[in-house]
Design a protein around this motif. Structure first.
Motif, mmCIF file in Angstrom:
data_model
loop_
_atom_site.group_PDB
_atom_site.id
_atom_site.type_symbol
_atom_site.label_atom_id
_atom_site.label_comp_id
_atom_site.label_asym_id
_atom_site.label_seq_id
_atom_site.Cartn_x
_atom_site.Cartn_y
_atom_site.Cartn_z
ATOM 1 N N ARG A 127 -17.318 20.206 -70.540
ATOM 2 C CA ARG A 127 -18.599 21.575 -70.689
ATOM 3 C C ARG A 127 -19.327 20.245 -71.640
ATOM 4 N N GLY A 128 -18.803 19.295 -72.293
ATOM 5 C CA GLY A 128 -20.094 18.226 -73.308
ATOM 6 C C GLY A 128 -20.129 17.764 -72.343
ATOM 7 N N LEU A 129 -19.714 16.773 -70.941
ATOM 8 C CA LEU A 129 -20.186 15.937 -70.148
ATOM 9 C C LEU A 129 -21.726 17.225 -69.111
ATOM 10 N N LYS A 130 -21.394 18.410 -69.127
ATOM 11 C CA LYS A 130 -23.275 18.646 -68.191
ATOM 12 C C LYS A 130 -23.947 18.767 -69.513
ATOM 13 N N LYS A 131 -23.436 19.524 -70.664
ATOM 14 C CA LYS A 131 -25.009 19.086 -71.461
ATOM 15 C C LYS A 131 -25.546 18.323 -71.674
ATOM 16 N N ARG A 132 -24.598 16.604 -71.317
ATOM 17 C CA ARG A 132 -25.143 15.425 -71.174
ATOM 18 C C ARG A 132 -26.245 15.386 -70.325
ATOM 19 N N TYR A 133 -25.555 15.710 -69.034
ATOM 20 C CA TYR A 133 -26.219 15.841 -67.854
ATOM 21 C C TYR A 133 -27.365 16.882 -67.896
ATOM 22 N N GLU A 134 -27.795 17.865 -68.563
ATOM 23 C CA GLU A 134 -28.347 18.328 -68.786
ATOM 24 C C GLU A 134 -29.609 18.279 -69.927
ATOM 25 N N ALA A 135 -29.291 16.857 -70.811
ATOM 26 C CA ALA A 135 -30.431 16.499 -71.293
ATOM 27 C C ALA A 135 -31.101 15.540 -71.215
ATOM 28 N N THR A 136 -30.057 14.646 -70.447
ATOM 29 C CA THR A 136 -30.348 13.232 -69.735
ATOM 30 C C THR A 136 -30.978 13.806 -67.924
ATOM 31 N N GLY A 137 -30.928 14.152 -67.321
ATOM 32 C CA GLY A 137 -30.987 14.423 -65.776
ATOM 33 C C GLY A 137 -30.165 13.186 -64.785
ATOM 34 N N LYS A 138 -29.020 12.329 -65.757
ATOM 35 C CA LYS A 138 -28.356 11.730 -65.350
ATOM 36 C C LYS A 138 -26.500 11.937 -65.127
ATOM 37 N N ALA A 139 -26.346 12.445 -63.747
ATOM 38 C CA ALA A 139 -24.897 12.316 -64.289
ATOM 39 C C ALA A 139 -23.722 11.435 -64.859
ATOM 40 N N PRO A 140 -23.600 11.313 -65.880
ATOM 41 C CA PRO A 140 -22.295 10.724 -66.144
ATOM 42 C C PRO A 140 -21.463 10.437 -66.162
ATOM 43 N N ILE A 141 -19.980 9.584 -66.082
ATOM 44 C CA ILE A 141 -19.131 9.001 -65.736
ATOM 45 C C ILE A 141 -18.037 8.745 -65.780
ATOM 46 N N LEU A 142 -17.316 10.503 -65.434
ATOM 47 C CA LEU A 142 -15.537 10.439 -66.262
ATOM 48 C C LEU A 142 -14.419 9.396 -65.556
ATOM 49 N N ILE A 143 -13.706 8.667 -66.128
ATOM 50 C CA ILE A 143 -12.849 8.001 -65.461
ATOM 51 C C ILE A 143 -11.240 8.713 -66.079
ATOM 52 N N HIS A 144 -10.817 9.182 -65.433
ATOM 53 C CA HIS A 144 -9.256 10.395 -65.828
ATOM 54 C C HIS A 144 -8.487 9.533 -65.960
ATOM 55 N N THR A 145 -7.396 9.564 -66.276
ATOM 56 C CA THR A 145 -5.841 9.522 -66.240
ATOM 57 C C THR A 145 -4.596 10.123 -65.756
ATOM 58 N N SER A 146 -4.693 9.751 -64.526
ATOM 59 C CA SER A 146 -3.962 10.928 -64.311
ATOM 60 C C SER A 146 -2.399 10.598 -63.422
ATOM 61 N N GLY A 147 -2.044 10.508 -62.878
ATOM 62 C CA GLY A 147 -0.819 9.690 -62.292
ATOM 63 C C GLY A 147 -0.352 10.173 -60.868
ATOM 64 N N THR A 148 0.522 8.969 -60.220
ATOM 65 C CA THR A 148 1.253 8.278 -59.077
ATOM 66 C C THR A 148 2.383 10.592 -59.482
ATOM 67 N N ALA A 149 2.898 10.644 -59.534
ATOM 68 C CA ALA A 149 3.335 12.201 -60.299
ATOM 69 C C ALA A 149 2.969 13.335 -59.450
ATOM 70 N N ILE A 150 1.364 13.373 -58.857
ATOM 71 C CA ILE A 150 0.361 14.059 -58.587
ATOM 72 C C ILE A 150 1.214 14.237 -57.201
ATOM 73 N N ILE A 151 2.318 13.235 -56.521
ATOM 74 C CA ILE A 151 2.782 13.251 -54.791
ATOM 75 C C ILE A 151 4.391 13.040 -54.788
ATOM 76 N N MET A 152 4.993 13.655 -56.032
ATOM 77 C CA MET A 152 6.716 13.295 -55.838
ATOM 78 C C MET A 152 6.672 14.269 -55.622
ATOM 79 N N ASP A 153 8.052 13.448 -54.502
ATOM 80 C CA ASP A 153 8.679 14.719 -53.674
ATOM 81 C C ASP A 153 10.368 15.026 -54.245
ATOM 82 N N ASP A 154 10.625 15.992 -54.258
ATOM 83 C CA ASP A 154 12.019 16.561 -55.364
ATOM 84 C C ASP A 154 12.966 15.939 -54.530
#
Length: 371
Positions: A127-154
């Motif tokens: 929500r905050g980044l969307k406000k930043r975009y609306e204020a500046t007209g430039k898309a901000p950058i988000l680098i998110h730390t996820s993990g290889t657990a998203i592709i785990m097999d049981d």
């Protein structure tokens, strides 16, 4: 350009054991984070972290202006330690959604590394980044730390998966079900990228090994160890024998702490140069080899035997009672050719991870005995 930094993932199943071993604080937040040490920012840096203070060589950030750190009110002495190095602290947590939204609205770059599974906190940042975009007209950058657990097999340790995940195979990554760990947050971020008000990138660490060093370790505000391997070492040390789940055939990719640090650096530089894919094309695996759980258990067993703790160097399957002490029982196989495409590649192979287990065992035995 305003920037923010924050941290990432741990399964709920592992939290109790991690708290017991001192790898988590009582607020259930990890004390460790992938290293963002060498990032060079040309603008103010804001470090957005949740209630824990992290390790894995988190800081040493080279910057031209003092960064700010969001951390909890319970750790005033650590605030002072951070500020002694030029880091300014903000009091808050990942539960302070209004604060997260406000700080994000002031930022052109956020490296989110506080919780890979907190959808409400992620929504506040977006929500905050969307406000930043609306204020500046430039898309901000988000680098998110996820993990290889998203592709785990049981696999329960009974077989090694034949599925190999490639972070350049976008069509295959699209098939990851929303029921996978971390995926609830990842999908929010992917949707935001599709809507065009933010450019998003995902760093997916695997088994991180190695001991953190540096100023923040010396100041006592950062742990030296990660979580995954230390929990396994703890379980083996407690039973005085190397161990594994099932047949020990579950495989994990691994990465040295310095190499995961370099991944953030290479990615950040590539983003600024316009060379990095974003959104569904912006997944970056952190790995430099693979190991079988049984091989890691055998190495731990060898060290325990050499140190006179175990009567045998041969590992054996964990019992149900043993398994309560650590969560890992699954298989994940990931490749990261995207890192090569970004002119960066990890330098430490799996053999180094195996060698590092001796230090992990020695550390565990020393601290468990109160020495």
């Amino acid at each position: 350009m305003q920037s923010s930094i924050g941290f990432s993932p741990l399964t709920n199943e592992a939290r109790g054991a991690a708290i017991k071993e001192g790898l988590l604080d009582q607020n259930h937040n990890p004390f460790y984070s992938p290293c963002l040490q060498k990032l060079k920012f040309l603008s103010p840096v804001q470090l957005v972290m949740s209630r824990a203070l992290y390790s894995i060589a988190f800081f040493n950030i080279a910057h031209l202006r003092p960064p700010r750190l969001l951390c909890s009110s319970e750790r005033q002495i650590r605030h002072a330690a951070f500020e002694s190095t030029g880091v300014k602290t903000l009091i808050g947590s990942y539960d302070d959604h209004a604060l997260l939204e406000k700080q994000a609205s002031l930022s052109d770059v956020i490296i989110a590394s506080a919780d890979a599974d907190n959808a409400e906190a992620c929504a506040a940042i977006l929500r905050g980044l969307k406000k930043r975009y609306e204020a500046t007209g430039k898309a901000p950058i988000l680098i998110h730390t996820s993990g290889t657990a998203i592709i785990m097999d049981d696999t329960q340790g009974n077989y090694e998966t034949e599925t190999v995940w490639d972070d350049t195979d976008v069509a295959k990554l699209d098939t990851i079900p929303n029921t996978q760990l971390h995926r609830n947050v990842d999908t929010l971020i992917l949707t935001a990228d599709r809507e065009g008000y933010v450019k998003t990138y995902f760093v997916l660490p695997s088994t991180i090994y190695g001991f953190a060093t540096g100023t923040f370790v010396d100041l006592g505000v950062q742990n030296k160890r990660s979580i995954q391997l230390p929990l396994v070492v703890s379980a083996c040390s407690a039973r005085k024998r190397g161990g594994y789940v099932g047949k020990g055939l579950n495989a994990w990719p691994d990465v040295h702490i310095d190499d995961i640090a370099d991944l953030y650096i290479v990615l950040y530089d590539a983003i600024l140069e316009g060379k990095a894919g974003h959104g569904r094309e912006g997944f970056y695996f952190g790995e430099n080899g693979h190991y079988l759980f049984k091989d890691a258990g055998a190495k731990i067993g060898e060290v325990l035997y050499e140190l006179g703790v175990s009567e045998t160097s041969e590992p054996s399957p964990f019992t149900d009672e043993d398994y309560k002490q650590f969560p890992m029982e699954r298989t994940v196989d990931a490749r990261q050719p995207e890192l090569v495409h970004l002119d960066g590649s990890p330098s430490t192979p799996t053999e180094d991870m195996m060698k590092s287990l001796k230090g992990e065992v020695e550390w565990q035995l020393k601290h468990a005995s109160g020495a």
